[in-house]
Design a protein around this motif. Structure first.
Motif, PDB file in Angstrom:
ATOM      1  N   PHE A  39       0.807  -1.284   0.022  1.00 24.32           N
ATOM      2  CA  PHE A  39      -0.074  -0.076   0.124  1.00 24.32           C
ATOM      3  C   PHE A  39       0.701   1.258  -0.117  1.00 24.32           C
ATOM      4  CE2 PHE A  39      -2.735  -3.256   2.199  1.00 24.32           C
ATOM      5  CZ  PHE A  39      -3.673  -3.163   1.017  1.00 24.32           C
ATOM      6  N   VAL A  40       1.967   1.067   0.819  1.00 21.60           N
ATOM      7  CA  VAL A  40       2.920   2.471   0.677  1.00 21.60           C
ATOM      8  C   VAL A  40       4.431   1.872   1.112  1.00 21.60           C
ATOM      9  CG1 VAL A  40       2.268   3.237   3.407  1.00 21.60           C
ATOM     10  CG2 VAL A  40       3.163   4.834   1.540  1.00 21.60           C
ATOM     11  N   ASP A  41       5.477   2.423   0.919  1.00 22.72           N
ATOM     12  CA  ASP A  41       6.529   2.278   1.241  1.00 22.72           C
ATOM     13  C   ASP A  41       7.303   3.522   1.515  1.00 22.72           C
ATOM     14  OD1 ASP A  41       9.448   1.691   1.152  1.00 22.72           O
ATOM     15  OD2 ASP A  41       9.349   0.415  -0.606  1.00 22.72           O
ATOM     16  N   ILE A  42       7.393   3.731   2.923  1.00 26.08           N
ATOM     17  CA  ILE A  42       7.878   5.092   3.401  1.00 26.08           C
ATOM     18  C   ILE A  42       9.240   5.153   3.530  1.00 26.08           C
ATOM     19  CG2 ILE A  42       7.634   6.650   5.283  1.00 26.08           C
ATOM     20  CD1 ILE A  42       4.650   5.372   5.690  1.00 26.08           C
ATOM     21  N   ASP A  43      10.086   5.656   2.872  1.00 25.57           N
ATOM     22  CA  ASP A  43      11.304   6.067   3.423  1.00 25.57           C
ATOM     23  C   ASP A  43      11.590   7.147   4.226  1.00 25.57           C
ATOM     24  OD1 ASP A  43      14.168   6.579   2.975  1.00 25.57           O
ATOM     25  OD2 ASP A  43      14.369   6.310   1.036  1.00 25.57           O
ATOM     26  N   GLN A  44      11.931   6.507   5.554  1.00 27.21           N
ATOM     27  CA  GLN A  44      11.902   7.255   6.677  1.00 27.21           C
ATOM     28  C   GLN A  44      13.025   8.213   6.862  1.00 27.21           C
ATOM     29  OE1 GLN A  44      10.852   4.251   9.317  1.00 27.21           O
ATOM     30  NE2 GLN A  44       8.647   5.197   9.719  1.00 27.21           N
ATOM     31  N   ALA A  45      14.213   7.703   6.125  1.00 31.45           N
ATOM     32  CA  ALA A  45      15.563   8.551   6.215  1.00 31.45           C
ATOM     33  C   ALA A  45      15.360   9.795   5.342  1.00 31.45           C
ATOM     34  CB  ALA A  45      16.597   7.441   5.452  1.00 31.45           C
ATOM     35  N   ASP A  46      14.522   9.501   4.058  1.00 23.59           N
ATOM     36  CA  ASP A  46      14.401  10.641   3.394  1.00 23.59           C
ATOM     37  C   ASP A  46      13.299  11.573   3.756  1.00 23.59           C
ATOM     38  OD1 ASP A  46      14.360  12.010   0.729  1.00 23.59           O
ATOM     39  OD2 ASP A  46      12.225  11.472   0.574  1.00 23.59           O
ATOM     40  N   ALA A  47      12.487  11.102   4.699  1.00 22.82           N
ATOM     41  CA  ALA A  47      11.660  12.132   5.372  1.00 22.82           C
ATOM     42  C   ALA A  47      12.378  12.930   6.313  1.00 22.82           C
ATOM     43  CB  ALA A  47      10.494  11.331   5.968  1.00 22.82           C
ATOM     44  N   ALA A  48      13.158  12.292   6.918  1.00 22.68           N
ATOM     45  CA  ALA A  48      14.071  12.890   8.031  1.00 22.68           C
ATOM     46  C   ALA A  48      15.087  13.898   7.334  1.00 22.68           C
ATOM     47  CB  ALA A  48      15.113  12.104   8.749  1.00 22.68           C
ATOM     48  N   ALA A  49      15.446  13.791   6.073  1.00 24.47           N
ATOM     49  CA  ALA A  49      16.422  14.766   5.286  1.00 24.47           C
ATOM     50  C   ALA A  49      15.287  15.940   4.849  1.00 24.47           C
ATOM     51  CB  ALA A  49      16.805  13.936   4.278  1.00 24.47           C
ATOM     52  N   GLN A  50      14.313  15.845   4.727  1.00 27.87           N
ATOM     53  CA  GLN A  50      13.427  16.931   4.076  1.00 27.87           C
ATOM     54  C   GLN A  50      13.410  17.804   5.368  1.00 27.87           C
ATOM     55  OE1 GLN A  50       9.942  15.648   2.238  1.00 27.87           O
ATOM     56  NE2 GLN A  50      10.881  13.759   1.029  1.00 27.87           N
ATOM     57  N   VAL A  51      13.463  17.461   6.461  1.00 33.95           N
ATOM     58  CA  VAL A  51      13.385  18.310   7.519  1.00 33.95           C
ATOM     59  C   VAL A  51      14.806  18.695   8.207  1.00 33.95           C
ATOM     60  CG1 VAL A  51      11.026  17.877   8.068  1.00 33.95           C
ATOM     61  CG2 VAL A  51      12.700  16.636   9.285  1.00 33.95           C
ATOM     62  N   GLY A  52      15.610  18.514   7.637  1.00 29.02           N
ATOM     63  CA  GLY A  52      17.221  18.646   7.887  1.00 29.02           C
ATOM     64  C   GLY A  52      17.697  17.816   9.034  1.00 29.02           C
ATOM     65  N   MET A  53      17.259  16.821   9.188  1.00 26.25           N
ATOM     66  CA  MET A  53      17.703  15.718  10.124  1.00 26.25           C
ATOM     67  C   MET A  53      18.194  14.491   9.330  1.00 26.25           C
ATOM     68  SD  MET A  53      14.597  16.095  12.922  1.00 26.25           S
ATOM     69  CE  MET A  53      15.300  15.373  14.362  1.00 26.25           C
ATOM     70  N   THR A  54      19.187  13.638  10.123  1.00 24.41           N
ATOM     71  CA  THR A  54      19.551  12.292   9.520  1.00 24.41           C
ATOM     72  C   THR A  54      19.014  11.295  10.236  1.00 24.41           C
ATOM     73  OG1 THR A  54      21.484  12.432  10.827  1.00 24.41           O
ATOM     74  CG2 THR A  54      21.816  13.422   8.675  1.00 24.41           C
ATOM     75  N   LEU A  55      18.968  10.167   9.463  1.00 26.41           N
ATOM     76  CA  LEU A  55      18.520   8.917   9.859  1.00 26.41           C
ATOM     77  C   LEU A  55      19.116   7.893   8.851  1.00 26.41           C
ATOM     78  CD1 LEU A  55      16.391   7.204  11.820  1.00 26.41           C
ATOM     79  CD2 LEU A  55      14.883   7.517  10.017  1.00 26.41           C
ATOM     80  N   ARG A  56      19.710   6.839   9.646  1.00 26.38           N
ATOM     81  CA  ARG A  56      20.303   5.797   8.887  1.00 26.38           C
ATOM     82  C   ARG A  56      19.151   5.252   7.985  1.00 26.38           C
ATOM     83  NH1 ARG A  56      22.373   5.016  13.768  1.00 26.38           N
ATOM     84  NH2 ARG A  56      20.877   3.549  14.530  1.00 26.38           N
ATOM     85  N   PRO A  57      19.544   4.509   6.910  1.00 23.63           N
ATOM     86  CA  PRO A  57      18.516   3.972   6.066  1.00 23.63           C
ATOM     87  C   PRO A  57      17.254   3.207   6.748  1.00 23.63           C
ATOM     88  CG  PRO A  57      20.615   3.581   5.018  1.00 23.63           C
ATOM     89  CD  PRO A  57      20.878   4.040   6.446  1.00 23.63           C
TER      90      PRO A  57
END
Length: 138
Positions: A39-57
């Protein structure tokens, strides 16, 4: 955070024998092969990057099969709070890839009052997550 991170007893975690991208591809392929809908595949690292934060893959894949989930929600519409199923794929600080799934069958039977036979088809999802993590047989 590794697989040893605190989580409910219902969460099952598997160490992948593959890198992050391959693990995600294997999981998506296995789900498709078994007739599951992603239904959905959420790239949470990409979402973090969009708000200036980092998250491992980290990816959260929301999936299911309406043939299995619909009867559960017909029996108790509130089960829709738990469905569809979710699998988490992440890479830890040592670059090891992990997969996790919350085995909801106990919660659906005990907490939502559903018959075990009704939620039995959902048990197969845990095995798919484990296969995605495993090394291919020779």
């Amino acid at each position: 955070m590794t697989a040893a991170a605190k989580c409910p007893a219902s969460v099952v975690t598997f160490r992948s024998e593959h890198g992050f991208s391959i693990t995600v591809a294997r999981l998506r392929g296995l789900l498709a092969d078994k007739g599951m809908t992603i239904f959905v595949d959420i790239d949470q690292a990409d979402a973090a990057a969009q708000v200036g934060m980092t998250l491992r893959p980290t990816r959260l894949i929301v999936f299911g099969n309406p043939k299995g989930g619909t009867p559960v929600m017909q029996a108790n519409p509130l089960a829709g709070l738990l469905l569809p199923l979710k699998a988490l794929v992440w890479e830890d600080e040592a670059r090891v890839t992990w997969l996790a799934i919350d085995d909801l069958t106990g919660a659906l039977v005990d907490g939502y009052g559903l018959e075990a036979s009704l939620v039995e088809p959902l048990v197969k999802a845990k095995a798919l997550i484990q296969v995605a993590a495993a090394r291919d047989s020779a």
